[in-house]
Write an enzyme that holds these catalytic residues in place. Structure first.
Site, mmCIF file in Angstrom:
data_model
loop_
_atom_site.group_PDB
_atom_site.id
_atom_site.type_symbol
_atom_site.label_atom_id
_atom_site.label_comp_id
_atom_site.label_asym_id
_atom_site.label_seq_id
_atom_site.Cartn_x
_atom_site.Cartn_y
_atom_site.Cartn_z
ATOM 1 N N HIS A 381 7.141 -8.072 -3.587
ATOM 2 C CA HIS A 381 7.706 -6.725 -3.690
ATOM 3 C C HIS A 381 6.892 -5.786 -2.809
ATOM 4 C CE1 HIS A 381 9.217 -7.565 -8.084
ATOM 5 N NE2 HIS A 381 10.068 -8.016 -7.178
ATOM 6 N N GLU A 382 7.354 -5.554 -1.604
ATOM 7 C CA GLU A 382 6.705 -4.524 -0.778
ATOM 8 C C GLU A 382 7.377 -3.193 -1.106
ATOM 9 O OE1 GLU A 382 4.014 -4.327 1.604
ATOM 10 O OE2 GLU A 382 4.561 -2.288 1.003
ATOM 11 N N HIS A 460 -1.384 -5.951 -3.209
ATOM 12 C CA HIS A 460 -1.992 -5.560 -1.922
ATOM 13 C C HIS A 460 -1.910 -4.043 -1.778
ATOM 14 C CE1 HIS A 460 -2.680 -9.389 0.482
ATOM 15 N NE2 HIS A 460 -2.540 -9.734 -0.791
ATOM 16 N N GLU A 485 -5.357 -10.758 7.531
ATOM 17 C CA GLU A 485 -4.324 -10.178 8.399
ATOM 18 C C GLU A 485 -4.926 -9.386 9.562
ATOM 19 O OE1 GLU A 485 -2.008 -7.638 5.851
ATOM 20 O OE2 GLU A 485 -3.676 -6.301 5.440
#
Ligand code: NOJ
Ligand code: CA
Length: 690
Positions: A381-382, A460, A485
């Protein structure tokens, strides 16, 4: 329990009457007697001071709270009561760095009364462990503090001194917690996220953080004077730092203290200062290793959006599921599966639909395909920081995933710090910080909603970890620092000393989803997959050897641990990959055995499922030779050590792939020599010999 009440208070003199001139100082020591905290009302101020082995660790530092519309606690304060207690209790973690955690501390709760203004009191509760100190404010219900309380300032100070070496990341900057660590004397730190780690000139290590951050805003350390800091609480969009009501308790302010760097890692005070599990049976929370449709997007091999090289397509996902099943991973993370990614997703968080998949991603089909192979999809889920949009859909989103056997969801809050979207009670759009009281509340709302569907969370761009995994064991891991990343597009990537700083700073707060295990160490040198998908700058690459990538699995604890690279890069190097297959993600015991902040770290952990010990060691830019004590192994017992080490001539920049895989015999209680290359590492699995 011992109760001390000052005679003046009993006689009714504590409030409104003239105070006795002499100051009172109370002390409380750690169970081993090495740490002593002195709490005083000298000069009408609440203050504390900490010594370690009789030497100053934290100089006299003020305590207090100010409110918008009530009298606060700053001046004219007197100690009017104190209560002592002690605890020595061991509790069990459902998963963690160790199964059994000992909570052994002495406690002193000191009540300060104010002699000016309306009669009122505040309690500061101190707990002193062998590895540090925690204290918090407790405001009992009382007439002078009736109604809504708006905290405008917390006056807590931490007087470290200007000359301590310090490792920190800046607070109040756009990239949240994702910064390269800074190193310098405490005198030059202006505003720092916690944990902040200090080394005093005499070698004493101190790390300041907080525990149990609930219904409050996060604290950063704001310099008052060089080396002297005040707790700066992140204000909400209305300028108020915390909205509350009496009775309330602040989070614990934690001060870890250790004679050496490894001692900071071997402390459980943050977990011990959190409340026990509130979720009951959490057998559905399952640590493990996973792979994912993820790195491909970061190196521009695939896209999150639906444009011809969409990563979350059935075919690719099935290929990943096959790979996971073949090599013993229990999850496949799939990002970019839902509507909302096309265009400028960073700025269009309101477009995310958390229940609508792209047409080339068939969730029920893939969930069945995975289940047949003993694997499950890990959800994503961004939110792009649009928390209003997410909260409106959260329950349905978790329900959909639960129906499809999803047990872990990675959430994301990509937005500049201070750009979290919410709508207030009048429907007016407001922007909040990632570490504001609003977001502290949001994360718990998400974790509780997920728990209703037996789903665990990996957040995140989160708020920092303060040990709430003890209370909510489905809040398994998070980011909250520069992860892998940045080695795809960070410009600059994570520097060679990043891991050996993380281990003594960010990692003290709790698990991190760093996403280790990159085997192709020059990912941006691959030819582009499409003309409009040029790779990032070639200088963006992991600045480590291959052996160091393996060591990360032991050094950086996460109960959900990713093998982040593309399956084809693992298939090309199955020898090294064997360590990732063997290593566990959940531990019976963990022990930091050697290290120096920013230079190197060596940690050993015993797997919960297999009972085998693993060791990980990493170094910074400097190559080094270490003699590692094997005291964690059974004394006198002989083991085959499966060693993955830097080979001859290995160097992160010029020769990162030189890796030796060998078996040697070692003995518990003995030592093991290790040679680490520049930004190199060592990963070992110990198998008992009969
Ligand atoms: C940032 C996260 O850290 C990363 O893991 C994720 O792939 C992107 N956001 C997209 O959600
Ligand atoms: Ca991130």
């Amino acid at each position: 329990m011992r109760l001390g009440i000052k005679l003046a208070a009993i006689a009714g003199l504590a409030f409104g009457a003239a105070m006795p001139a002499s100051a009172e100082t109370l002390t409380v020591a750690s169970p081993d007697g090495r740490i002593t905290v002195s709490i005083s009302d000298d000069g009408g101020h609440a203050s504390y001071r900490i010594t370690h082995d009789g030497e100053q660790a934290v100089d006299t530092s003020r305590l207090g709270l100010l409110f918008e519309d009530h009298h606060g606690f700053e001046d004219d304060l007197t100690i009017i009561a104190s209560v002592r207690a002690s605890q020595d209790e061991t509790w069990e973690q459902p998963w963690g760095e160790r199964r059994y955690v000992r909570d052994h501390h002495n406690e002193l709760a000191v009540t300060f009364g104010a002699s000016e203004g309306p009669e009122r009191s505040m309690v500061v509760r101190f707990r002193v462990f062998d590895t540090g100190v925690g204290f918090r404010y407790e405001l009992p219900e009382q007439e002078a503090l009736s109604g809504d309380i708006r905290i405008t300032d917390e006056l807590t100070q931490f007087s470290i001194g200007p000359d301590a070496d310090t490792w920190w990341t800046p607070s109040r900057q756009f990239n949240r917690y994702e910064y390269i660590y800074r190193k310098g004397k405490a005198a030059i730190v202006d505003d720092a996220h916690t944990p902040v780690t200090f080394r005093q000139p005499d070698g004493l290590h101190i790390s300041i953080h907080e525990a149990a951050l609930v219904d409050y805003s996060a604290m950063s350390l704001l310099a008052l004077r060089p080396g002297s800091f005040e707790a700066a609480l992140r204000a909400g969009s209305d300028g108020i730092k915390v909205h509350t009501k009496a009775p309330f308790k602040s989070p614990w302010r934690t001060i870890q203290i250790a004679p050496d760097a490894a001692g900071l890692i071997n402390s459980d005070i943050i977990l011990n200062l959190n409340e026990p599990n509130k979720l009951g049976d959490v057998s559905w929370v399952e640590p493990g290793k996973y792979i994912g449709i993820w790195w491909a997007m970061h190196i521009r091999e695939r896209t999150w959006g639906n444009d011809g090289i969409h990563g979350a397509n059935n075919e690719d996902v099935m290929r990943y599921i096959d790979f996971a099943a073949e090599h013993g991973f229990n999850g496949v993370l799939v990002e970019g599966w839902n509507i909302g990614w096309d265009g400028d997703w960073f700025n269009n968080g309101e477009l995310f639909d958390f229940t609508q998949a792209y047409p080339d991603f068939d969730l029920p089909m893939l969930a069945d395909y995975a289940a047949d192979k003993g694997v499950r999809i890990i959800g994503h889920h961004e939110t792009s920081g649009n928390v209003a949009n997410y909260e409106a859909q959260m329950e349905d989103a978790f329900a959909l995933y639960a129906e499809n056997g999803v047990r872990e969801v990675k959430t994301g809050y990509v937005a500049d710090a201070g750009d979290i979207v919410r709508y207030d009670e009048n429907g007016v759009k407001q922007y909040e910080w990632h570490d504001s009281q609003f977001m502290v509340g949001h994360h718990l709302r998400a974790v509780e909603a997920a728990a209703r569907h037996q789903i665990s969370i990996n957040a995140h761009e989160p708020v920092k970890d303060t040990g709430l995994r003890r209370t909510y064991p489905n809040w398994m891991t998070r980011e909250g620092a520069r992860g892998m990343e940045f080695n795809a597009w960070g410009s600059p990537p994570n520097p060679t000393d990043h891991i050996s700083i993380l281990a003594y700073t960010r990692m003290l707060s709790g698990p991190m989803d760093y996403t280790p295990g990159i085997f192709d160490l020059r990912p941006n040198e691959r030819p582009p997959v499409r003309e409009d998908m040029q790779r990032g700058d070639a200088s963006n690459r992991p600045q480590t050897t291959l052996a160091k990538q393996l060591a990360l699995y032991v050094v950086l604890y996460s109960p959900l641990q990713m093998a982040a690279d593309l399956p084809e890069n693992y298939e090309a190097n199955m020898g090294a990959f064997q360590f990732i297959k063997d290593v566990e993600a959940d531990w019976e015991e963990s022990v930091a055995i050697a290290g120096e902040v920013g230079e190197y770290v060596a940690i050993a952990r015993k797997g919960r499922a297999g009972g085998e010990w693993f060791l990980g060691a990493v170094t910074d830019e400097d190559e080094r030779e270490l003699t590692l004590p094997l005291d964690f192994l059974e004394d006198g017992k002989s083991y085959t050590a499966q060693v993955y080490r830097d080979g001859e001539g290995a160097h992160w920049d010029t020769n990162p792939y030189a890796l030796v895989i060998e078996e040697i015999e070692v003995t518990g209680g003995g030592t093991m020599d290790a040679k680490l290359a520049s930004s190199g590492g060592l990963a070992v699995r110990f198998v008992e010999r009969d």
